[in-house]
Design a protein around this motif. Structure first.
Motif, PDB file in Angstrom:
ATOM      1  N   ARG A 299       0.938  -1.250   0.035  1.00  0.00           N
ATOM      2  CA  ARG A 299      -0.022   0.012   0.147  1.00  0.00           C
ATOM      3  C   ARG A 299       0.683   1.314  -0.050  1.00  0.00           C
ATOM      4  O   ARG A 299       1.732   1.476   0.905  1.00  0.00           O
ATOM      5  N   TYR A 300       0.430   2.259  -0.850  1.00  0.00           N
ATOM      6  CA  TYR A 300       1.135   3.423  -0.919  1.00  0.00           C
ATOM      7  C   TYR A 300       0.129   4.383  -0.638  1.00  0.00           C
ATOM      8  O   TYR A 300      -1.106   4.539  -1.083  1.00  0.00           O
ATOM      9  N   GLU A 301       0.679   5.232   0.328  1.00  0.00           N
ATOM     10  CA  GLU A 301      -0.362   6.376   0.966  1.00  0.00           C
ATOM     11  C   GLU A 301       0.546   7.747   1.059  1.00  0.00           C
ATOM     12  O   GLU A 301       1.448   7.749   1.629  1.00  0.00           O
ATOM     13  N   GLY A 302      -0.354   8.718   0.798  1.00  0.00           N
ATOM     14  CA  GLY A 302       0.043   9.943   1.041  1.00  0.00           C
ATOM     15  C   GLY A 302      -0.940  11.105   0.403  1.00  0.00           C
ATOM     16  O   GLY A 302      -1.867  10.728  -0.181  1.00  0.00           O
ATOM     17  N   THR A 303      -0.100  12.392   0.470  1.00  0.00           N
ATOM     18  CA  THR A 303      -1.061  13.496  -0.084  1.00  0.00           C
ATOM     19  C   THR A 303      -0.761  13.884  -1.441  1.00  0.00           C
ATOM     20  O   THR A 303       0.716  14.184  -1.597  1.00  0.00           O
ATOM     21  N   PRO A 304      -1.530  14.106  -2.498  1.00  0.00           N
ATOM     22  CA  PRO A 304      -1.189  14.399  -3.819  1.00  0.00           C
ATOM     23  C   PRO A 304      -0.219  15.685  -4.054  1.00  0.00           C
ATOM     24  O   PRO A 304      -0.965  16.696  -3.175  1.00  0.00           O
ATOM     25  N   GLY A 305       0.704  15.801  -4.488  1.00  0.00           N
ATOM     26  CA  GLY A 305       1.457  17.243  -4.674  1.00  0.00           C
ATOM     27  C   GLY A 305       2.681  17.442  -3.574  1.00  0.00           C
ATOM     28  O   GLY A 305       3.162  18.614  -3.639  1.00  0.00           O
ATOM     29  N   THR A 306       2.486  16.420  -2.643  1.00  0.00           N
ATOM     30  CA  THR A 306       3.724  16.384  -1.690  1.00  0.00           C
ATOM     31  C   THR A 306       4.738  15.440  -1.555  1.00  0.00           C
ATOM     32  O   THR A 306       4.257  14.269  -2.460  1.00  0.00           O
ATOM     33  N   LEU A 307       5.652  15.208  -0.973  1.00  0.00           N
ATOM     34  CA  LEU A 307       6.472  14.251  -0.652  1.00  0.00           C
ATOM     35  C   LEU A 307       6.121  13.488   0.488  1.00  0.00           C
ATOM     36  O   LEU A 307       6.885  12.363   0.693  1.00  0.00           O
ATOM     37  N   ASP A 308       5.140  13.495   1.113  1.00  0.00           N
ATOM     38  CA  ASP A 308       4.629  12.973   2.266  1.00  0.00           C
ATOM     39  C   ASP A 308       3.926  11.670   1.913  1.00  0.00           C
ATOM     40  O   ASP A 308       2.816  11.602   1.725  1.00  0.00           O
ATOM     41  N   TYR A 309       4.944  10.608   1.581  1.00  0.00           N
ATOM     42  CA  TYR A 309       4.319   8.960   1.193  1.00  0.00           C
ATOM     43  C   TYR A 309       5.010   8.216   1.995  1.00  0.00           C
ATOM     44  O   TYR A 309       6.185   8.405   2.401  1.00  0.00           O
ATOM     45  N   ARG A 310       3.749   7.162   2.544  1.00  0.00           N
ATOM     46  CA  ARG A 310       4.621   6.074   2.950  1.00  0.00           C
ATOM     47  C   ARG A 310       4.208   4.661   2.262  1.00  0.00           C
ATOM     48  O   ARG A 310       3.254   4.769   1.624  1.00  0.00           O
ATOM     49  N   THR A 311       5.120   3.704   2.296  1.00  0.00           N
ATOM     50  CA  THR A 311       4.763   2.397   2.029  1.00  0.00           C
ATOM     51  C   THR A 311       4.766   1.475   2.940  1.00  0.00           C
ATOM     52  O   THR A 311       5.516   1.384   3.758  1.00  0.00           O
ATOM     53  N   VAL A 312       3.589   0.400   2.679  1.00  0.00           N
ATOM     54  CA  VAL A 312       3.435  -0.600   3.747  1.00  0.00           C
ATOM     55  C   VAL A 312       3.315  -1.777   3.033  1.00  0.00           C
ATOM     56  O   VAL A 312       2.437  -1.959   2.101  1.00  0.00           O
ATOM     57  N   ASP A 313       4.064  -2.797   3.376  1.00  0.00           N
ATOM     58  CA  ASP A 313       3.627  -4.383   2.854  1.00  0.00           C
ATOM     59  C   ASP A 313       2.749  -4.762   3.964  1.00  0.00           C
ATOM     60  O   ASP A 313       2.860  -4.841   5.038  1.00  0.00           O
ATOM     61  N   PHE A 314       1.796  -5.670   3.165  1.00  0.00           N
ATOM     62  CA  PHE A 314       1.048  -6.433   3.965  1.00  0.00           C
ATOM     63  C   PHE A 314       0.761  -7.724   3.436  1.00  0.00           C
ATOM     64  O   PHE A 314       0.920  -7.960   2.319  1.00  0.00           O
ATOM     65  N   ASP A 315       0.327  -8.503   4.423  1.00  0.00           N
ATOM     66  CA  ASP A 315       0.083 -10.165   4.127  1.00  0.00           C
ATOM     67  C   ASP A 315      -1.434 -10.127   3.836  1.00  0.00           C
ATOM     68  O   ASP A 315      -1.904 -11.236   2.995  1.00  0.00           O
ATOM     69  N   LYS A 316      -2.239  -9.498   4.488  1.00  0.00           N
ATOM     70  CA  LYS A 316      -3.528  -9.336   4.365  1.00  0.00           C
ATOM     71  C   LYS A 316      -4.390  -8.140   4.673  1.00  0.00           C
ATOM     72  O   LYS A 316      -3.853  -7.472   5.680  1.00  0.00           O
ATOM     73  N   TYR A 317      -5.057  -7.854   3.675  1.00  0.00           N
ATOM     74  CA  TYR A 317      -5.941  -6.403   3.912  1.00  0.00           C
ATOM     75  C   TYR A 317      -7.175  -6.521   3.533  1.00  0.00           C
ATOM     76  O   TYR A 317      -7.480  -6.977   2.467  1.00  0.00           O
ATOM     77  N   ALA A 318      -8.133  -5.878   4.546  1.00  0.00           N
ATOM     78  CA  ALA A 318      -9.532  -6.009   4.200  1.00  0.00           C
ATOM     79  C   ALA A 318     -10.280  -4.749   3.762  1.00  0.00           C
ATOM     80  O   ALA A 318      -9.914  -3.704   4.417  1.00  0.00           O
ATOM     81  N   LEU A 319     -10.810  -4.745   2.848  1.00  0.00           N
ATOM     82  CA  LEU A 319     -11.609  -3.595   2.398  1.00  0.00           C
ATOM     83  C   LEU A 319     -13.147  -3.879   2.263  1.00  0.00           C
ATOM     84  O   LEU A 319     -13.402  -4.776   1.580  1.00  0.00           O
ATOM     85  N   ARG A 320     -13.833  -2.895   2.844  1.00  0.00           N
ATOM     86  CA  ARG A 320     -15.295  -3.282   3.081  1.00  0.00           C
ATOM     87  C   ARG A 320     -15.967  -2.748   2.012  1.00  0.00           C
ATOM     88  O   ARG A 320     -15.604  -1.925   1.149  1.00  0.00           O
ATOM     89  N   ILE A 321     -16.876  -3.790   1.450  1.00  0.00           N
ATOM     90  CA  ILE A 321     -17.627  -3.533   0.162  1.00  0.00           C
ATOM     91  C   ILE A 321     -18.879  -2.818   0.532  1.00  0.00           C
ATOM     92  O   ILE A 321     -19.626  -3.244   1.358  1.00  0.00           O
ATOM     93  N   GLU A 322     -18.985  -1.439   0.032  1.00  0.00           N
ATOM     94  CA  GLU A 322     -20.282  -0.856   0.521  1.00  0.00           C
ATOM     95  C   GLU A 322     -21.514  -1.335  -0.414  1.00  0.00           C
ATOM     96  O   GLU A 322     -21.470  -1.517  -1.873  1.00  0.00           O
TER      97      GLU A 322
END
Length: 372
Positions: free
Chosen positions: A224-247
């Motif tokens: 997962r890559y997460e951050g604010t567009p237009g800035t350098l504030d990004y972080r990277t997270v590796d995961f084995d399992k990630y749950a996304l709720r389906i609306e």
């Protein structure tokens, strides 16, 4: 005259009428086949485009095409009957069969019986389609579209295409589905939460339903890559399992449109829109009979003039009649014409014109016979 000659003579009109009805039927089948091929091609292209974009399930394409065909059939049958009678009688004029017909003492009015014998069953089928089957197919198509709109986000994902969620905060991409569409491979998800954009990629995933009924898409072995567009504030997270709720989403039932309402429901309604729709459904089988009879005088071919003039006039008359029916339907729906009157002025005017054409041709042939 001997009895044998009389019985032989009485059999000829019957044989001729049967051959004429057979010719009508063959031409009508050919016309319906051509028109159906055109409409099927158009519907197929439209539905395949929707299926490719994920708006329609691939397995639903044939069903929606069938519903569409039922809606078009009443109009197609009317066109087929008109063209069949017109072409068959025009051929009779060109092959001088009409000369033999008139020389034997029969008038053009004698064509009314075989034409009605051919047109009445078709008008009955058209009435069943117009009053019952077409509204039912329209209602089924609308209901199916409602069920499609109530599907969750993952159910709408089409392999190989980027798909945006209804809330416009997620974009899904799945390379392929497997094992009954429950397992996804090579997943890409872009989401936006609290003005921060997240991008997730995973090799695989699956759909899971919680005990409370909530559905989740479980991503396995991803990043997962997460951050604010237009800035350098990004972080990277590796995961084995990630749950996304389906609306989930439940599409609301809407009041059926006038075309989807049953004829019995239209009879109980007194609003102008419903009355206009009822008049239109009744007008379709009536138009089959009127235009079948109208084709008799329109089929006349004068050897001294161009052979295509009668066909051009016939097309003009049919288009004018059809457009007038549509205009009067709109006026009835808008309340400009009383509901009890509806489309009947158009039918009445065409019937009067039809009677004048028959009278003119009957009078003309008698005048020619007297002159000789």
């Amino acid at each position: 005259m001997r009895p044998g000659e009389l019985s032989h003579g009485t059999r000829h009109p019957v044989i001729f009428q049967r051959s004429l009805i057979r010719e009508f039927s063959l031409i009508a089948i050919a016309v319906v086949g051509v028109l159906l091929a055109i409409i099927l091609t158009r519907l197929l292209i439209l539905m395949l485009g929707k299926a490719a974009s994920g708006d329609v399930l691939p397995e639903a394409v044939l069903g929606l095409i069938a519903f569409g065909i039922l809606n078009y059939l009443p109009v197609l049958l009317g066109i087929a009957v008109f063209v069949a009678v017109l072409l068959a009688l025009t051929r009779s004029y060109r092959d001088s069969e009409m000369t033999v017909w008139f020389s034997s003492g029969l008038s053009i009015a004698a064509w009314v019986k075989p034409v009605l014998q051919f047109a009445l069953p078709v008008a009955l089928i058209c009435a069943i389609l117009s009053l019952a089957l077409s509204p039912w197919s329209q209602a089924q198509s609308v209901e199916y579209q409602r069920l499609l709109e109530s599907r969750d986000e993952v159910s709408q994902v089409t392999p190989g295409l980027f798909r945006e969620s209804r809330s416009a905060d997620r974009v899904f991409f799945v390379d392929k589905l497997s094992e009954g569409d429950d397992v996804v491979n090579n997943v890409f998800v872009q989401s936006t939460q609290n003005d921060r954009m997240g991008v997730m990629v995973a090799k695989s995933g699956y759909i899971e339903t919680a005990p409370n009924g909530d559905r989740f898409i479980i991503l396995l072995h991803g990043r997962r890559y997460e951050g604010t567009p237009g800035t350098l504030d990004y972080r990277t997270v590796d995961f084995d399992k990630y749950a996304l709720r389906i609306e989930p989403r439940e599409a609301k039932r809407q009041a059926p449109s006038n075309k989807a309402m049953s004829t019995l429901d239209l009879l109980t309604e007194r609003r102008p829109e419903q009355i206009a729709e009822l008049h239109w459904r009744v007008a379709l089988p009536i138009a089959v009979l009127i235009m079948a009879l109208f084709a008799i005088p329109l089929s006349f071919v004068n050897p001294r003039s161009g052979r295509s003039w009668n066909l051009m006039l016939a097309v003009l008359v049919y288009v004018l009649y059809s457009n007038l029916l549509s205009i009067f339907q709109v006026w009835t729906a808008q309340g400009k014409i009383p509901g009890w009157l509806g489309l009947w002025p158009v039918h009445g005017a065409v019937i009067v014109l039809l009677a004048l054409l028959f009278w003119k041709q009957l009078f003309g042939f008698r005048w020619l016979a007297t002159g000789r």
